[in-house]
Design a protein around this motif. Structure first.
Motif, PDB file in Angstrom:
ATOM      1  N   LEU A 104      -0.901  34.893  -2.231  1.00 53.45           N
ATOM      2  CA  LEU A 104      -0.842  36.350  -2.383  1.00 53.45           C
ATOM      3  C   LEU A 104      -1.811  36.856  -3.446  1.00 53.45           C
ATOM      4  CD1 LEU A 104       2.953  37.069  -1.889  1.00 53.45           C
ATOM      5  CD2 LEU A 104       1.099  37.193  -0.260  1.00 53.45           C
ATOM      6  N   ASP A 105      -2.040  36.065  -4.505  1.00 55.84           N
ATOM      7  CA  ASP A 105      -3.008  36.490  -5.516  1.00 55.84           C
ATOM      8  C   ASP A 105      -4.404  36.652  -4.905  1.00 55.84           C
ATOM      9  OD1 ASP A 105      -1.331  36.833  -7.576  1.00 55.84           O
ATOM     10  OD2 ASP A 105      -2.126  35.227  -8.853  1.00 55.84           O
ATOM     11  N   SER A 106      -4.776  35.754  -3.992  1.00 51.72           N
ATOM     12  CA  SER A 106      -6.094  35.858  -3.354  1.00 51.72           C
ATOM     13  C   SER A 106      -6.204  37.177  -2.598  1.00 51.72           C
ATOM     14  CB  SER A 106      -6.296  34.711  -2.358  1.00 51.72           C
ATOM     15  OG  SER A 106      -6.185  33.486  -3.019  1.00 51.72           O
ATOM     16  N   VAL A 107      -5.133  37.526  -1.878  1.00 43.17           N
ATOM     17  CA  VAL A 107      -5.163  38.768  -1.095  1.00 43.17           C
ATOM     18  C   VAL A 107      -5.123  39.984  -2.036  1.00 43.17           C
ATOM     19  CG1 VAL A 107      -4.139  39.998   0.845  1.00 43.17           C
ATOM     20  CG2 VAL A 107      -3.977  37.521   0.742  1.00 43.17           C
ATOM     21  N   ARG A 108      -4.475  39.819  -3.208  1.00 40.06           N
ATOM     22  CA  ARG A 108      -4.471  40.919  -4.190  1.00 40.06           C
ATOM     23  C   ARG A 108      -5.880  41.155  -4.735  1.00 40.06           C
ATOM     24  NH1 ARG A 108       0.506  38.387  -6.552  1.00 40.06           N
ATOM     25  NH2 ARG A 108       2.210  39.349  -5.414  1.00 40.06           N
ATOM     26  N   TYR A 109      -6.630  40.077  -4.952  1.00 37.85           N
ATOM     27  CA  TYR A 109      -8.032  40.247  -5.372  1.00 37.85           C
ATOM     28  C   TYR A 109      -8.851  40.889  -4.248  1.00 37.85           C
ATOM     29  CZ  TYR A 109      -7.801  37.823  -9.861  1.00 37.85           C
ATOM     30  OH  TYR A 109      -7.523  37.486 -11.165  1.00 37.85           O
ATOM     31  N   GLY A 125     -10.773  44.370  -4.286  1.00 36.15           N
ATOM     32  CA  GLY A 125     -12.187  44.449  -3.901  1.00 36.15           C
ATOM     33  C   GLY A 125     -12.464  45.630  -2.981  1.00 36.15           C
ATOM     34  N   THR A 126     -11.538  45.925  -2.080  1.00 36.86           N
ATOM     35  CA  THR A 126     -11.730  47.067  -1.175  1.00 36.86           C
ATOM     36  C   THR A 126     -11.620  48.385  -1.955  1.00 36.86           C
ATOM     37  OG1 THR A 126     -10.950  45.798   0.712  1.00 36.86           O
ATOM     38  CG2 THR A 126     -10.879  48.197   0.934  1.00 36.86           C
ATOM     39  N   VAL A 127     -10.683  48.430  -2.913  1.00 35.98           N
ATOM     40  CA  VAL A 127     -10.532  49.639  -3.748  1.00 35.98           C
ATOM     41  C   VAL A 127     -11.819  49.879  -4.553  1.00 35.98           C
ATOM     42  CG1 VAL A 127      -9.268  50.643  -5.699  1.00 35.98           C
ATOM     43  CG2 VAL A 127      -8.018  49.459  -3.884  1.00 35.98           C
ATOM     44  N   LEU A 128     -12.326  48.816  -5.189  1.00 35.96           N
ATOM     45  CA  LEU A 128     -13.566  48.944  -5.964  1.00 35.96           C
ATOM     46  C   LEU A 128     -14.744  49.270  -5.036  1.00 35.96           C
ATOM     47  CD1 LEU A 128     -15.254  48.631  -8.556  1.00 35.96           C
ATOM     48  CD2 LEU A 128     -15.264  46.154  -8.182  1.00 35.96           C
ATOM     49  N   GLY A 129     -14.779  48.623  -3.873  1.00 33.67           N
ATOM     50  CA  GLY A 129     -15.858  48.853  -2.912  1.00 33.67           C
ATOM     51  C   GLY A 129     -15.926  50.306  -2.460  1.00 33.67           C
ATOM     52  N   ALA A 130     -14.750  50.912  -2.231  1.00 37.08           N
ATOM     53  CA  ALA A 130     -14.728  52.314  -1.780  1.00 37.08           C
ATOM     54  C   ALA A 130     -15.300  53.230  -2.869  1.00 37.08           C
ATOM     55  CB  ALA A 130     -13.302  52.722  -1.427  1.00 37.08           C
ATOM     56  N   GLU A 131     -14.958  52.929  -4.127  1.00 34.35           N
ATOM     57  CA  GLU A 131     -15.501  53.735  -5.232  1.00 34.35           C
ATOM     58  C   GLU A 131     -17.012  53.548  -5.345  1.00 34.35           C
ATOM     59  OE1 GLU A 131     -13.108  52.390  -8.505  1.00 34.35           O
ATOM     60  OE2 GLU A 131     -11.380  53.588  -7.854  1.00 34.35           O
ATOM     61  N   LEU A 132     -17.464  52.294  -5.197  1.00 29.49           N
ATOM     62  CA  LEU A 132     -18.902  52.019  -5.277  1.00 29.49           C
ATOM     63  C   LEU A 132     -19.665  52.688  -4.142  1.00 29.49           C
ATOM     64  CD1 LEU A 132     -18.877  48.234  -6.249  1.00 29.49           C
ATOM     65  CD2 LEU A 132     -19.698  50.124  -7.657  1.00 29.49           C
ATOM     66  N   ALA A 133     -19.079  52.665  -2.939  1.00 30.16           N
ATOM     67  CA  ALA A 133     -19.745  53.301  -1.787  1.00 30.16           C
ATOM     68  C   ALA A 133     -19.953  54.785  -2.056  1.00 30.16           C
ATOM     69  CB  ALA A 133     -18.910  53.085  -0.524  1.00 30.16           C
ATOM     70  N   MET A 134     -18.940  55.432  -2.651  1.00 30.81           N
ATOM     71  CA  MET A 134     -19.058  56.870  -2.944  1.00 30.81           C
ATOM     72  C   MET A 134     -20.166  57.125  -3.983  1.00 30.81           C
ATOM     73  SD  MET A 134     -17.006  58.338  -0.897  1.00 30.81           S
ATOM     74  CE  MET A 134     -17.190  60.024  -1.469  1.00 30.81           C
ATOM     75  N   GLU A 135     -20.352  56.166  -4.909  1.00 30.83           N
ATOM     76  CA  GLU A 135     -21.381  56.343  -5.942  1.00 30.83           C
ATOM     77  C   GLU A 135     -22.768  55.905  -5.472  1.00 30.83           C
ATOM     78  OE1 GLU A 135     -19.988  54.035  -9.263  1.00 30.83           O
ATOM     79  OE2 GLU A 135     -18.171  55.243  -9.427  1.00 30.83           O
ATOM     80  N   PRO A 173     -13.920  42.248  -8.655  1.00 28.87           N
ATOM     81  CA  PRO A 173     -12.766  43.166  -8.598  1.00 28.87           C
ATOM     82  C   PRO A 173     -11.625  42.704  -9.489  1.00 28.87           C
ATOM     83  CG  PRO A 173     -12.681  41.665  -6.765  1.00 28.87           C
ATOM     84  CD  PRO A 173     -13.909  41.294  -7.542  1.00 28.87           C
ATOM     85  N   LYS A 174     -10.749  43.645  -9.794  1.00 25.83           N
ATOM     86  CA  LYS A 174      -9.504  43.285 -10.485  1.00 25.83           C
ATOM     87  C   LYS A 174      -8.451  42.950  -9.428  1.00 25.83           C
ATOM     88  CE  LYS A 174     -10.005  46.406 -14.385  1.00 25.83           C
ATOM     89  NZ  LYS A 174      -9.852  47.817 -14.607  1.00 25.83           N
ATOM     90  N   LYS A 175      -7.470  42.170  -9.850  1.00 25.47           N
ATOM     91  CA  LYS A 175      -6.327  41.911  -8.954  1.00 25.47           C
ATOM     92  C   LYS A 175      -5.530  43.212  -8.863  1.00 25.47           C
ATOM     93  CE  LYS A 175      -2.924  39.154 -10.388  1.00 25.47           C
ATOM     94  NZ  LYS A 175      -2.246  37.912 -10.767  1.00 25.47           N
ATOM     95  N   ILE A 176      -5.204  43.607  -7.635  1.00 24.54           N
ATOM     96  CA  ILE A 176      -4.505  44.886  -7.458  1.00 24.54           C
ATOM     97  C   ILE A 176      -3.105  44.797  -8.087  1.00 24.54           C
ATOM     98  CG2 ILE A 176      -3.341  44.445  -5.234  1.00 24.54           C
ATOM     99  CD1 ILE A 176      -5.451  47.506  -5.736  1.00 24.54           C
ATOM    100  N   ASN A 177      -2.667  45.894  -8.704  1.00 24.31           N
ATOM    101  CA  ASN A 177      -1.339  45.832  -9.328  1.00 24.31           C
ATOM    102  C   ASN A 177      -0.334  46.733  -8.592  1.00 24.31           C
ATOM    103  OD1 ASN A 177      -1.486  48.496 -10.231  1.00 24.31           O
ATOM    104  ND2 ASN A 177      -2.526  47.881 -12.106  1.00 24.31           N
ATOM    105  N   GLY A 178       0.907  46.658  -9.053  1.00 26.12           N
ATOM    106  CA  GLY A 178       2.015  47.300  -8.350  1.00 26.12           C
ATOM    107  C   GLY A 178       1.849  48.786  -8.109  1.00 26.12           C
ATOM    108  N   ASN A 227     -17.445  44.654   0.619  1.00 32.53           N
ATOM    109  CA  ASN A 227     -16.472  43.761   0.000  1.00 32.53           C
ATOM    110  C   ASN A 227     -16.478  42.461   0.803  1.00 32.53           C
ATOM    111  OD1 ASN A 227     -14.385  42.568  -1.390  1.00 32.53           O
ATOM    112  ND2 ASN A 227     -12.769  43.719  -0.322  1.00 32.53           N
ATOM    113  N   LEU A 228     -16.712  41.331   0.141  1.00 32.58           N
ATOM    114  CA  LEU A 228     -16.765  40.055   0.859  1.00 32.58           C
ATOM    115  C   LEU A 228     -15.362  39.517   1.154  1.00 32.58           C
ATOM    116  CD1 LEU A 228     -19.778  38.256  -0.911  1.00 32.58           C
ATOM    117  CD2 LEU A 228     -19.781  39.834   1.024  1.00 32.58           C
ATOM    118  N   ALA A 229     -14.436  40.420   1.387  1.00 35.69           N
ATOM    119  CA  ALA A 229     -13.066  40.084   1.821  1.00 35.69           C
ATOM    120  C   ALA A 229     -12.495  41.382   2.419  1.00 35.69           C
ATOM    121  CB  ALA A 229     -12.221  39.592   0.650  1.00 35.69           C
ATOM    122  N   GLY A 230     -11.163  41.485   2.481  1.00 36.37           N
ATOM    123  CA  GLY A 230     -10.526  42.735   2.930  1.00 36.37           C
ATOM    124  C   GLY A 230     -10.508  42.919   4.434  1.00 36.37           C
TER     125      GLY A 230
END
Ligand SMILES: [Zn+2]
Length: 353
Positions: free
Chosen positions: A138-143, A147-157, A90-95, A163-166
């Motif tokens: 906080l960077d760890s939690v941003r990753y 991961g949850t954002v990417l995971g949701a997109e992957l689940a739909m596809e 995953p990418k680190k989530i941004n603002g 996601n091994l976190a979140g």
């Protein structure tokens, strides 16, 4: 004339029959494609080496195993022989993503070490320079949130994703607690709503603690149905937001048999009532008998069975599912999660080593 009519009827019946067969074939193909795993493809499992939290050893003062994430990934790499390159990073989530849910004031407040110390339940953090906290915690939690954002997109596809976190389910738009900082699931859902604003989501929250953050954020949004099963004497006892739980299952100290009986009875009801387009499964393992915070009495085998049952219901109903790890504070938590994901891969996804 009669022969011509007969032939014409035969052709019409043939055309209709072929059309029906094509439709059935396509439905079947779509269904099977979604849950099939090709050996050479990536698996919709999201992981980053940045998930682990390293605060110069201070993280060990909290019962949370801050290396749980890499331990789960390593279990899958070693015991299930999944090459690390097959995980999605995953990418680190941004603002801009964070502002889909959070207030600017809340995000700014995390620049104050005392606020972070309160949320992380680690008093010592209050005296630590904030730039270190940003980088190490906080960077760890941003990753993890990315991961949850990417995971949701992957689940739909793909039909499923893990996601091994979140699962930071105590985080609200403007406050937080319980070691969560960013409302990963609400952010992921809001991101999906940008392209598909009618998407209906069922949150199945089986962590031992009430998911008050998600409840406060989604409130009465008719697109989100929340099933929450938790120990009612545990943190956070947030009575104000209980009214936003659509399927409320407060429980007490409970053994494996009783626990699984409720899962088997109520999950199909929640799916039937909500008719979701996506299930987000908050798979907290702090219901485990030896967990120091969960106050419940479910065995390792019970947790593995629980996760399998949830994935089976999703697959049988052809509903995409994203699993996030959420709480789990026992020494054995990472191992239990690893074994449970292995079981899902073999018995539900039909992954072959
Ligand atoms: Zn919990």
């Amino acid at each position: 004339m009669r022969v011509i009519n007969y032939k014409r009827k035969l052709i019409i019946v043939g055309v209709i029959l072929s059309a029906v067969l094509v439709v059935i074939f396509n439905i079947f193909k779509e269904y099977s494609d979604k849950w099939e795993v090709n050996r050479n493809d990536k698996l919709p499992i999201v992981y980053s080496d940045n998930y682990d939290i390293t605060l110069f050893g201070m993280q060990k003062l909290h019962p949370f195993d801050s290396e749980k994430y890499s331990k789960v990934a390593n279990y899958l790499i070693k015991n299930v022989e999944i090459e690390k390159s097959r995980f999605y990073a995953p990418k680190k989530i941004n603002g801009s993503y964070l502002l889909l849910v959070h207030t600017q004031e809340y995000l700014d407040s995390l620049k104050n070490s005392r606020v972070v110390a309160q949320i992380a339940e680690l008093g010592l953090l209050a005296i630590m320079p904030n730039f270190i906290i940003q980088e190490r915690l906080l960077d760890s939690v941003r990753y993890g949130t990315g991961g949850t954002v990417l995971g949701a997109e992957l689940a739909m596809e793909e039909g499923w994703a893990i996601n091994l976190a979140g699962g930071y389910h105590h985080t609200k738009a403007d406050t937080s607690g319980g070691f969560g900082f960013y409302a990963d699931v609400p952010i992921a859902v809001n991101k999906l709503w940008q392209n598909n604003p009618k998407l209906k989501v069922l949150i199945i929250d089986l962590d031992a603690h009430q998911g008050n953050g998600n409840e406060a954020i989604f409130k009465d949004d008719p697109r989100v149905f929340i099933l929450d099963m938790y120990h009612e004497d545990n943190y956070p006892k947030d009575d104000k937001v209980k009214k936003y739980i659509d399927f409320d299952i407060p429980v007490g100290f409970m053994d494996t048999q009783g626990y699984l009986a409720i899962i088997n009875r109520d999950i199909p009801k929640a799916i039937e009532q909500s008719q979701p387009d996506l299930i987000i499964y908050n798979a907290g393992t702090d219901i485990y008998s030896r967990d120091p915070l969960g106050k419940m009495n479910v065995s390792k085998e019970g947790i593995i069975k629980r996760d399998e049952v949830i994935f089976r219901y999703a697959k049988e109903n052809n509903i995409p599912i994203l699993m996030v790890l959420s709480g789990g504070y026992a020494f054995e938590s990472a191992r239990i999660i690893g074994e449970s994901i292995e079981n899902i891969l073999i018995n539900i996804v039909k992954y072959e080593q």
